[in-house]
Design a protein around this motif. Sequence first.
Motif, PDB file in Angstrom:
ATOM      1  N   GLU A 118      54.635  41.616  40.658  1.00 35.28           N
ATOM      2  CA  GLU A 118      54.336  40.086  40.609  1.00 35.28           C
ATOM      3  C   GLU A 118      52.652  39.867  40.863  1.00 35.28           C
ATOM      4  O   GLU A 118      52.331  40.039  42.046  1.00 35.28           O
ATOM      5  CB  GLU A 118      54.956  39.365  41.941  1.00 35.28           C
ATOM      6  CG  GLU A 118      56.440  39.134  41.580  1.00 35.28           C
ATOM      7  CD  GLU A 118      56.670  38.268  40.462  1.00 35.28           C
ATOM      8  OE1 GLU A 118      55.961  37.469  39.885  1.00 35.28           O
ATOM      9  OE2 GLU A 118      58.075  38.110  40.204  1.00 35.28           O
ATOM     10  N   ALA A 120      50.537  37.814  41.014  1.00 36.82           N
ATOM     11  CA  ALA A 120      50.067  36.591  41.844  1.00 36.82           C
ATOM     12  C   ALA A 120      50.142  36.953  43.267  1.00 36.82           C
ATOM     13  O   ALA A 120      49.611  36.188  43.991  1.00 36.82           O
ATOM     14  CB  ALA A 120      51.000  35.534  41.435  1.00 36.82           C
ATOM     15  N   LEU A 121      50.879  37.693  43.752  1.00 40.79           N
ATOM     16  CA  LEU A 121      51.336  38.299  44.984  1.00 40.79           C
ATOM     17  C   LEU A 121      50.456  39.517  45.406  1.00 40.79           C
ATOM     18  O   LEU A 121      50.431  40.087  46.717  1.00 40.79           O
ATOM     19  CB  LEU A 121      52.659  38.341  45.546  1.00 40.79           C
ATOM     20  CG  LEU A 121      53.632  37.090  45.141  1.00 40.79           C
ATOM     21  CD1 LEU A 121      55.155  37.629  45.420  1.00 40.79           C
ATOM     22  CD2 LEU A 121      53.032  35.873  45.906  1.00 40.79           C
ATOM     23  N   ARG A 124      49.011  40.369  48.988  1.00 39.92           N
ATOM     24  CA  ARG A 124      49.218  39.235  50.045  1.00 39.92           C
ATOM     25  C   ARG A 124      50.274  39.824  51.058  1.00 39.92           C
ATOM     26  O   ARG A 124      50.316  39.457  52.242  1.00 39.92           O
ATOM     27  CB  ARG A 124      49.704  38.217  49.353  1.00 39.92           C
ATOM     28  CG  ARG A 124      49.002  37.150  48.525  1.00 39.92           C
ATOM     29  CD  ARG A 124      49.310  35.914  48.214  1.00 39.92           C
ATOM     30  NE  ARG A 124      49.788  35.228  49.422  1.00 39.92           N
ATOM     31  CZ  ARG A 124      48.766  34.723  50.060  1.00 39.92           C
ATOM     32  NH1 ARG A 124      47.449  34.831  49.782  1.00 39.92           N
ATOM     33  NH2 ARG A 124      49.044  34.184  51.023  1.00 39.92           N
ATOM     34  N   GLU A 198      48.832  27.024  39.174  1.00 39.18           N
ATOM     35  CA  GLU A 198      47.847  28.011  39.827  1.00 39.18           C
ATOM     36  C   GLU A 198      48.300  29.216  40.001  1.00 39.18           C
ATOM     37  O   GLU A 198      47.704  30.127  40.186  1.00 39.18           O
ATOM     38  CB  GLU A 198      47.817  27.335  41.389  1.00 39.18           C
ATOM     39  CG  GLU A 198      46.948  26.088  41.359  1.00 39.18           C
ATOM     40  CD  GLU A 198      45.604  26.002  41.675  1.00 39.18           C
ATOM     41  OE1 GLU A 198      45.142  26.960  42.334  1.00 39.18           O
ATOM     42  OE2 GLU A 198      44.843  25.289  41.085  1.00 39.18           O
ATOM     43  N   LEU A 199      49.786  29.577  39.593  1.00 43.04           N
ATOM     44  CA  LEU A 199      50.339  30.877  39.704  1.00 43.04           C
ATOM     45  C   LEU A 199      51.514  31.012  39.312  1.00 43.04           C
ATOM     46  O   LEU A 199      52.134  30.124  38.848  1.00 43.04           O
ATOM     47  CB  LEU A 199      50.550  31.209  41.323  1.00 43.04           C
ATOM     48  CG  LEU A 199      51.961  30.672  42.185  1.00 43.04           C
ATOM     49  CD1 LEU A 199      52.431  31.443  42.798  1.00 43.04           C
ATOM     50  CD2 LEU A 199      51.283  29.524  42.724  1.00 43.04           C
ATOM     51  N   GLU A 200      51.780  32.151  38.750  1.00 39.98           N
ATOM     52  CA  GLU A 200      52.963  32.585  38.029  1.00 39.98           C
ATOM     53  C   GLU A 200      53.910  33.583  38.675  1.00 39.98           C
ATOM     54  O   GLU A 200      53.375  34.472  39.296  1.00 39.98           O
ATOM     55  CB  GLU A 200      52.692  33.197  36.699  1.00 39.98           C
ATOM     56  CG  GLU A 200      52.281  32.269  35.861  1.00 39.98           C
ATOM     57  CD  GLU A 200      51.811  32.753  34.325  1.00 39.98           C
ATOM     58  OE1 GLU A 200      52.747  33.943  34.020  1.00 39.98           O
ATOM     59  OE2 GLU A 200      51.076  32.155  33.584  1.00 39.98           O
ATOM     60  N   LEU A 201      55.330  33.430  38.848  1.00 43.48           N
ATOM     61  CA  LEU A 201      56.323  34.394  39.084  1.00 43.48           C
ATOM     62  C   LEU A 201      57.039  34.581  38.229  1.00 43.48           C
ATOM     63  O   LEU A 201      57.223  33.641  37.496  1.00 43.48           O
ATOM     64  CB  LEU A 201      56.789  33.770  40.586  1.00 43.48           C
ATOM     65  CG  LEU A 201      56.064  33.589  41.756  1.00 43.48           C
ATOM     66  CD1 LEU A 201      56.711  32.935  42.920  1.00 43.48           C
ATOM     67  CD2 LEU A 201      55.164  34.762  42.327  1.00 43.48           C
ATOM     68  N   HIS A 255      51.956  31.713  49.108  1.00 47.87           N
ATOM     69  CA  HIS A 255      50.799  31.730  48.189  1.00 47.87           C
ATOM     70  C   HIS A 255      50.143  30.493  48.301  1.00 47.87           C
ATOM     71  O   HIS A 255      50.729  29.326  48.073  1.00 47.87           O
ATOM     72  CB  HIS A 255      51.228  31.829  46.704  1.00 47.87           C
ATOM     73  CG  HIS A 255      50.183  32.378  45.999  1.00 47.87           C
ATOM     74  ND1 HIS A 255      49.111  31.651  45.406  1.00 47.87           N
ATOM     75  CD2 HIS A 255      49.691  33.339  45.234  1.00 47.87           C
ATOM     76  CE1 HIS A 255      48.217  32.199  44.859  1.00 47.87           C
ATOM     77  NE2 HIS A 255      48.335  33.182  44.617  1.00 47.87           N
ATOM     78  N   GLY A 257      48.375  28.955  46.408  1.00 43.64           N
ATOM     79  CA  GLY A 257      48.301  28.144  45.417  1.00 43.64           C
ATOM     80  C   GLY A 257      49.373  26.922  45.287  1.00 43.64           C
ATOM     81  O   GLY A 257      49.103  26.002  44.718  1.00 43.64           O
TER      82      GLY A 257
END
Length: 322
Positions: A118, A120-121, A124, A198-201, A255, A257
């Motif tokens: 992922e 986007a993560l 984090r 803002e983000l994709e999962l 997140h 986002g």
Amino acid sequence: MRVLVKGAGVAGLAVARELVARGADITVAEPEPGFAAAASWYAGGMLAPWCERESTDETVLTRGRGAADWWDRALPGEVRRNGTLVVALPRDAGELKRFASRTSGYQWLDADGIGALEPALAGRFRQALFFPGEAHLDPRRALSLLSEKLAARGVAFVRDEDEGRFDLVVDCTGASKIGSLEGLRGVRGEMLYLETDELELSRPVRLLHPRIPLYIVPRGDGLFMCGATMIERDDAGPITARSLMEFLNAAYALHPGFGEARLIETGTGVRPAFPDNLPRVLRAGKTIIVNGLYRHGFLLSPALASEAAGLVLGEQDRREIF
Ligand SMILES: Cc1cc2nc3c(=O)[nH]c(=O)nc-3n(C[C@H](O)[C@H](O)[C@H](O)COP(=O)(O)OP(=O)(O)OC[C@H]3O[C@@H](n4cnc5c(N)ncnc54)[C@H](O)[C@@H]3O)c2cc1C
């Protein structure tokens, strides 16, 4: 055989499919078309038997592991089989260890592994559990598509029906039976939809927390379902301010986002549950009752529907219908 299925939530529709596959003549009675009265409408659609084992009985894993195949056969192309990611903030690392000690079927990931799965993560979280065998679907699409397919196979959908006209009744009316079905209670589940680009999962992500666990299920096109509270109350009223604040804080912790996301919808469903949180197929005269699906309606309806169809029609041959 003429069978009346009462309730067009996930249990009723799954039972209808299994009965049609065995040659029965099915009518589905649902007083509230459009699904908004069904707990099923508010579900995450996670087919997550390994993760669910953390808080439930082994039978949920054994009965639920075939669910993704069942949904895939019923609704080709609707099931996403790319696993579940379970993360925790560094201060809650103990939660991750505890979750791992109560489950199986996972791999430990480090920060690089999380970022690879992922993006986007990335950066984090230091550690995560990845359950590669798990799947998910969009419950709202699944309910609508399954109804359409059943109607195309000759299933009649009505608001009310005279039970006397049928050989058998299968009651799948969920939480409406609280008070009349011994031991059945409601477990309130609040959820919300956020929208952001803002983000994709690409898979469900569970954020463990000692008090406020959260999961986020991506629905595509920037839409994310966030859930869900577990409150011992059969109240389907609007989400509380506390739950909303806690969800939004948790989503932001997953997140930042999500801080800019639009809050599209909030909702509440009442999960029907027996004292052991396991579902039942019961028989009372010419009525079969399928209830108590708790937090496993999409996961366990296939197995329960097959059991109910066996009770109704014995060893009748089963043909794949769609
Ligand atoms: C927030 C939330 C998240 C969840 N996430 C998941 C998940 O990720 N995975 C999963 O597997 N499960 C999940 N669940 C659990 C799942 O939604 C429930 O187990 C499931 O919806 C129960 O299905 P059901 O068909 O028994 O009841 P319902 O979906 O409530 O359907 C019952 C239907 O019966 C109808 N009815 C009532 N009275 C009558 C009558 N007299 N005659 C005819 N019809 C009647 C109602 O209108 C309703 O449409 C979640 C639940 C919630 C609330």
